[in-house]
Write a protein that holds these residues in place. Structure first.
Motif, PDB file in Angstrom:
ATOM      1  N   ASP B 291       0.817  -1.212   0.000  1.00 17.07           N
ATOM      2  CA  ASP B 291       0.000   0.000   0.000  1.00 17.07           C
ATOM      3  C   ASP B 291       0.844   1.252   0.000  1.00 17.07           C
ATOM      4  OD1 ASP B 291      -2.473  -1.467   2.206  1.00 17.07           O
ATOM      5  OD2 ASP B 291      -2.433  -1.278   0.032  1.00 17.07           O
ATOM      6  N   PHE B 293       1.450   3.430  -2.056  1.00 12.31           N
ATOM      7  CA  PHE B 293       0.964   4.588  -2.803  1.00 12.31           C
ATOM      8  C   PHE B 293      -0.085   5.374  -2.016  1.00 12.31           C
ATOM      9  CE2 PHE B 293      -3.145   2.724  -3.608  1.00 12.31           C
ATOM     10  CZ  PHE B 293      -2.897   1.379  -3.433  1.00 12.31           C
ATOM     11  N   VAL B 294      -0.500   4.850  -0.849  1.00 15.52           N
ATOM     12  CA  VAL B 294      -1.629   5.434  -0.123  1.00 15.52           C
ATOM     13  C   VAL B 294      -1.195   6.652   0.682  1.00 15.52           C
ATOM     14  CG1 VAL B 294      -3.137   4.969   1.835  1.00 15.52           C
ATOM     15  CG2 VAL B 294      -2.962   3.326   0.009  1.00 15.52           C
ATOM     16  N   THR B 295      -2.056   7.670   0.738  1.00 11.82           N
ATOM     17  CA  THR B 295      -1.847   8.823   1.609  1.00 11.82           C
ATOM     18  C   THR B 295      -2.508   8.507   2.942  1.00 11.82           C
ATOM     19  OG1 THR B 295      -1.998  10.302  -0.281  1.00 11.82           O
ATOM     20  CG2 THR B 295      -2.268  11.286   1.889  1.00 11.82           C
ATOM     21  N   ASP B 296      -1.715   8.420   3.988  1.00 10.94           N
ATOM     22  CA  ASP B 296      -2.276   8.127   5.304  1.00 10.94           C
ATOM     23  C   ASP B 296      -2.195   9.387   6.136  1.00 10.94           C
ATOM     24  OD1 ASP B 296      -1.833   5.267   7.524  1.00 10.94           O
ATOM     25  OD2 ASP B 296      -3.032   7.090   7.726  1.00 10.94           O
ATOM     26  N   PRO B 297      -3.326  10.005   6.465  1.00 10.59           N
ATOM     27  CA  PRO B 297      -3.255  11.310   7.137  1.00 10.59           C
ATOM     28  C   PRO B 297      -2.662  11.233   8.537  1.00 10.59           C
ATOM     29  CG  PRO B 297      -5.513  10.537   7.053  1.00 10.59           C
ATOM     30  CD  PRO B 297      -4.718   9.596   6.206  1.00 10.59           C
ATOM     31  N   HIS B 298      -2.621  10.055   9.132  1.00 10.14           N
ATOM     32  CA  HIS B 298      -2.129   9.978  10.503  1.00 10.14           C
ATOM     33  C   HIS B 298      -0.677   9.547  10.584  1.00 10.14           C
ATOM     34  CE1 HIS B 298      -6.569   9.390  11.729  1.00 10.14           C
ATOM     35  NE2 HIS B 298      -6.260  10.638  11.499  1.00 10.14           N
ATOM     36  N   LYS B 301       4.722  11.649   6.278  1.00 10.96           N
ATOM     37  CA  LYS B 301       5.045  11.343   4.872  1.00 10.96           C
ATOM     38  C   LYS B 301       6.464  10.823   4.780  1.00 10.96           C
ATOM     39  CE  LYS B 301       2.494  14.253   1.734  1.00 10.96           C
ATOM     40  NZ  LYS B 301       1.943  13.726   0.588  1.00 10.96           N
TER      41      LYS B 301
END
Lengths: 147, 304
Positions: B291, B293-298, B301
């Motif tokens: 995963d 490629f996923v943007t994880d807000p928590h 980066k």
């Protein structure tokens, strides 16, 4: 940043097209609304039945039509309403993200996430983060149709 | 005339006169010096037209989907059986055959594959060996039924050199490169017509409902077409460069078509060069797919 103007002279705000899967992400966004959670008004939502339904052409089309950012959000892997839609989508999205960066479009313009129906706070945090990263990039200039 | 040409003519003649096949697809001398062109033979007497040398560049498997397509029969008559076809294949063309068979566009039992030894194809524009041949991982047609004797190239150690060159450039330079190449494209669709993997009856580029690609010459429409086609080639492009040779404007398609192939190999272990053992890339999945490629807000980066 604040002196960027759009065509009508107003200060530029990012426009983000969000493809949300009906069963998880859209429900999560709905819950965020019901819970009165505040998040930036930059997102225009398109509801799709499943993240696996996303044709890469939708994303390219959104960029072509002038979207500053595109967000695709689906159920967490293993929780897809259609069992394996998001698992099939995972490969597509991985390759898509790399392809977009390869041709020189800023990678933060197209983002993906998994948000479940209960994750209202996570959804609003996600929108805040995506809006900020797109705002840093400025208005979309690459791949925009100039008609 | 070289030995391979003579052998080829003998084999084709025997196949046709013995009625082992209905058609032989091969190369004949072109209309200008130093060029050859595809030819489809129906009778043994024509076998003398066949040639094999380093100008024989086309991927001949492009004709197979159309030839194997089921035609409606006249009323009351049973449908015609599928044709039996012999095709001259280089290493890259054999990978196309494996792909077409996997995707049900060709019938393996009706094919006689004549594998030819390939030392690389000469680029008609520069006179040197083509980039695809220098990066070729499968110069020998492993699945060929009849193998013409002769020496082939060695598989390349630097399979994705051109793609890596582009990857190493900064983002803005890559965009300028993409823009420059797309500015050359006139949307003649020769690349699509030459590609054996592009066999759709209705191409997305020609669809009007929905209209993916506008008809004007706006550069973003050209980019939509190329990006869309590249994506449809994900895991299916065999790297034969038929598109590059067909392009009248000299667009450097290879650095874009092979990017997805490189990622498919490195990330998913998917390699078209494996031939028949290779599975379809985008219609299968694994629990182990990452995963990244996923943007994880928590999460902070960082790792991609």
């Amino acid at each position: 940043m604040t002196d960027r103007k759009d065509n009508s002279g107003k200060a530029w705000e990012p426009k983000i097209v969000a493809f949300l899967c009906n069963w998880c992400s859209y429900a999560g966004a709905d819950l965020a609304g019901i819970s009165r959670l505040q998040y930036p008004a930059s997102v225009r939502v398109i509801r799709v039945p499943c993240s696996g339904r996303i044709n890469p052409l939708y994303i390219f089309k959104a960029l072509q039509e002038g979207a500053d950012g595109v967000l695709v959000s689906g159920c967490h892997p293993g929780d897809c309403h259609y069992i394996s839609g998001n698992l099939v989508a995972r490969r597509k999205f991985t390759l898509l993200k790399k392809m977009i960066e390869h041709v020189g479009i800023e990678p933060d313009r197209v983002q993906f996430s998994w948000v479940s129906a209960a994750e209202a706070q996570r959804f609003s945090d996600l929108i805040r983060e995506v809006t900020e990263s797109v705002r840093r990039l400025g208005p979309a200039r690459r791949m925009v149709k100039k008609v | 005339m070289n030995i391979e040409t003579q052998q080829l003519r003998d084999i084709a003649g025997k196949l046709l006169s013995g009625k082992k096949v209905d058609l032989v697809i091969g190369f004949e001398k072109g209309s200008t010096p130093g060029r050859s062109r595809p030819v489809i033979l129906k009778s043994a007497a024509d076998a003398a037209r066949l040639v094999w040398d380093d100008t024989c560049s086309n991927n001949l498997t492009v004709y197979l989907p159309e030839l194997f397509r089921k035609k409606p029969a006249p009323k009351g008559q049973p449908p015609a059986p599928p044709p039996r076809i012999a095709v001259v294949v280089k290493g890259c063309d054999a990978l196309s055959v494996a792909l077409l068979v996997r995707e049900n566009q060709a019938i393996r039992q009706n094919l006689v594959l004549i594998g030819v030894p390939c030392k690389g194809i000469r680029d008609p524009k520069t006179g040197g060996i083509m980039a695809c041949c220098e990066e070729c991982a499968s110069p020998v047609a492993g699945i060929a039924d009849i193998k013409i004797a002769g020496e082939s190239r060695k598989p390349s150690a630097n399979r994705h050199g051109r793609v890596r060159e582009l990857e190493n450039m900064p983002l803005d330079q890559r965009w300028r490169r993409f823009e420059e190449e797309m500015a050359k494209c006139i949307r003649c669709y020769a690349c699509r017509q030459a590609c054996p993997s592009c066999y759709c009856r209705e191409c997305f580029a020609d669809q009007t409902q929905p209209k993916w690609i506008g008809v004007g010459n706006d550069p973003s429409d050209t980019m939509m077409y190329q990006l869309g086609r590249m994506f449809h080639m994900a895991g299916r492009c065999v790297g034969c460069d038929a598109c590059v040779r067909a392009c009248p404007m000299g667009v450097d398609l290879r650095v874009f078509t092979r990017k997805l192939a490189k990622d498919a190999e490195e990330i998913f272990g998917h390699d078209v060069a494996k031939g028949p053992e290779c599975e379809a890339l985008l219609s299968t999945f694994s629990e182990k797919d990452k995963d990244g490629f996923v943007t994880d807000p928590h999460k902070k980066k960082g790792s991609h």
